[in-house]
Motif scaffolding. Sequence first.
Motif, PDB file in Angstrom:
ATOM      1  N   PRO A 298      -5.974   8.275  -9.265  1.00 28.36           N
ATOM      2  CA  PRO A 298      -6.254   9.146  -8.119  1.00 28.36           C
ATOM      3  C   PRO A 298      -6.124   8.395  -6.808  1.00 28.36           C
ATOM      4  CG  PRO A 298      -8.291   8.528  -9.240  1.00 28.36           C
ATOM      5  CD  PRO A 298      -7.170   8.029 -10.100  1.00 28.36           C
ATOM      6  N   ARG A 299      -5.709   9.131  -5.812  1.00 26.94           N
ATOM      7  CA  ARG A 299      -5.564   8.567  -4.468  1.00 26.94           C
ATOM      8  C   ARG A 299      -6.796   8.910  -3.633  1.00 26.94           C
ATOM      9  NH1 ARG A 299       0.107   7.591  -3.192  1.00 26.94           N
ATOM     10  NH2 ARG A 299       1.409   8.111  -4.980  1.00 26.94           N
ATOM     11  N   PRO A 300      -7.113   8.108  -2.630  1.00 23.46           N
ATOM     12  CA  PRO A 300      -6.444   6.868  -2.236  1.00 23.46           C
ATOM     13  C   PRO A 300      -6.842   5.715  -3.149  1.00 23.46           C
ATOM     14  CG  PRO A 300      -8.312   7.271  -0.813  1.00 23.46           C
ATOM     15  CD  PRO A 300      -8.229   8.453  -1.721  1.00 23.46           C
ATOM     16  N   ALA A 318      -4.126  -4.007 -15.612  1.00 22.87           N
ATOM     17  CA  ALA A 318      -3.843  -4.685 -14.336  1.00 22.87           C
ATOM     18  C   ALA A 318      -4.911  -4.296 -13.327  1.00 22.87           C
ATOM     19  CB  ALA A 318      -2.448  -4.320 -13.821  1.00 22.87           C
ATOM     20  N   ILE A 319      -4.956  -5.052 -12.243  1.00 24.70           N
ATOM     21  CA  ILE A 319      -5.902  -4.801 -11.159  1.00 24.70           C
ATOM     22  C   ILE A 319      -5.128  -4.780  -9.850  1.00 24.70           C
ATOM     23  CG2 ILE A 319      -6.413  -7.257 -10.854  1.00 24.70           C
ATOM     24  CD1 ILE A 319      -9.275  -6.497 -10.160  1.00 24.70           C
ATOM     25  N   ILE A 320      -5.543  -3.901  -8.947  1.00 27.07           N
ATOM     26  CA  ILE A 320      -4.877  -3.805  -7.644  1.00 27.07           C
ATOM     27  C   ILE A 320      -5.329  -4.979  -6.788  1.00 27.07           C
ATOM     28  CG2 ILE A 320      -4.583  -2.401  -5.579  1.00 27.07           C
ATOM     29  CD1 ILE A 320      -5.072   0.054  -7.229  1.00 27.07           C
ATOM     30  N   MET A 329       2.885   1.418  -1.535  1.00 24.37           N
ATOM     31  CA  MET A 329       3.089   0.385  -2.554  1.00 24.37           C
ATOM     32  C   MET A 329       1.789  -0.376  -2.776  1.00 24.37           C
ATOM     33  SD  MET A 329       6.444   0.509  -3.310  1.00 24.37           S
ATOM     34  CE  MET A 329       7.021  -1.121  -3.828  1.00 24.37           C
ATOM     35  N   VAL A 330       1.710  -1.038  -3.916  1.00 21.38           N
ATOM     36  CA  VAL A 330       0.560  -1.873  -4.242  1.00 21.38           C
ATOM     37  C   VAL A 330       1.057  -3.176  -4.863  1.00 21.38           C
ATOM     38  CG1 VAL A 330      -1.148  -0.038  -4.554  1.00 21.38           C
ATOM     39  CG2 VAL A 330       0.339  -0.678  -6.460  1.00 21.38           C
ATOM     40  N   MET A 343       4.805  -2.606  -6.759  1.00 21.41           N
ATOM     41  CA  MET A 343       5.335  -1.368  -7.318  1.00 21.41           C
ATOM     42  C   MET A 343       4.762  -0.176  -6.560  1.00 21.41           C
ATOM     43  SD  MET A 343       3.139  -1.222 -10.877  1.00 21.41           S
ATOM     44  CE  MET A 343       3.708  -2.883 -11.283  1.00 21.41           C
ATOM     45  N   PRO A 344       5.372   1.007  -6.723  1.00 23.14           N
ATOM     46  CA  PRO A 344       4.827   2.215  -6.092  1.00 23.14           C
ATOM     47  C   PRO A 344       3.495   2.638  -6.721  1.00 23.14           C
ATOM     48  CG  PRO A 344       7.144   2.493  -6.646  1.00 23.14           C
ATOM     49  CD  PRO A 344       6.701   1.236  -7.309  1.00 23.14           C
TER      50      PRO A 344
END
Length: 456
Positions: A298-300, A318-320, A329-330, A343-344
């Motif tokens: 979910p965003r944001p 994975a972790i942002i 992108m992140v 990546m997007p």
Amino acid sequence: SAVNRLLQKLFLTTKPTAKAEIKQVPMSESADLEAGVANLAVDCPEQADRVGKWLARNDRFCRRSPTASSAAREEAASDDSGRPSSVDTDAAASPRQQQQKQQQQKQQSAIAAKNPGEPSSLATVANQDQRARLIVRGASPVPGDENDIVHQFLIPNKLGGSMVGTRGRNINYIRAKSGASVWISRNFFDKKTQVVNVRGPVNCVKIALQVIKKRFPELDVKPINTAVPIQRNPALQPTMCQLNLPVGALVDVIVCAMCRGTTLFMQQPTHPSFHHLEKMDFSIQKHYADQAAVPSLPRPVNPGAVCVAPFGSAWHRAIIADVFPEDDMVLMKYLDWGGYERMPVSCLKQIRTEMMHLPFQAVEGHLAYVSPVLTQDEDPEAQLDAFSRMVHEQFIGSRRLKCQVVYFNDVNQPCVYVYTREGQSEPWRCLQDELVAAGLAQWFPVPRVPPQMPQA
């Protein structure tokens, strides 16, 4: 003979001692068969009486429900549960047909009242009603709208059949009541439970959950797919689920990735949880093979959220690490196999709670006391990437590795000595000494703790 052919068309067996299993045929075919009853009365009076009774029974069946057999086949084909049913098809279809007929009549009357000068078309009303039913029923899984949400929760196997109902009656009621798509899928992590998927707009999903909760009050409809928020620390690593390296001790490691010059990711093959990583990866690939059935993040999105991200054709936890809103992108850090990838945001998927039970295996660290030797005429980033690839391929490769934590940097990441060994008869070597000797790295101008070589 003609008598045997007629009997074979009516019955599965012509043996007098066996119990005949009667077939149901349409009225058009039974009318043709009536012509042959007269011939049977001459040659086989007993069989003629038997056929006459069957024709009367078949006529009553066809008049009561002309479309019962076709309705049963359509309902069985549309039931996504895969479970057989023992309920009479005619009893299950008749109320639905009556309700559909009443809805068509109401819609026809409404159209006629709205447009008195135009003749109402029953076919148009029927088509509109058919499209409405298709939207309510949904599919398993359905593509859905981009604004739809997917709510997944677990249900015990013993309650799975009750939720679906006979011929999907209960699950169809939930769909019709809420307008959401509901289906049940397999749980790859626990064979004792199944996954209930509810997809649709937020209000429709809420109504579906309320109906389910009212029917099954003992169920916990808490979602199993979620973006797991982690308390941020300077290293952006979850402290409760992340393995650590013991300070000062020699530990067997596997360097699974290197990046940014001296940054390396290490796995501990001697840790008890390491052997469960293969099973975890297999389950992740199986669960995320169908991307349409897995909800997106979910965003944001915010730094420090754990999710599942692609790496080539595979999926990993994975972790942002960082967010770039202007480009949507992140920057992702892979928690089990190491490395960073940009990546997007649309590529990220929500992680299931079962996938959080295994500690994250890759420990991010740095080569202690050394830095790469860089030139002024080339791009520094490109030189650091080339340095990482060269060290990983030429100096680590298939060698046996041990590491020793000697200090922590300013973001609390371990800085280690790495010791390599090519064979059982070869001595242990310090990786930093080899890099400095090859002219690829240089020592920090600070006092150093001397390396402690492992015993042979």
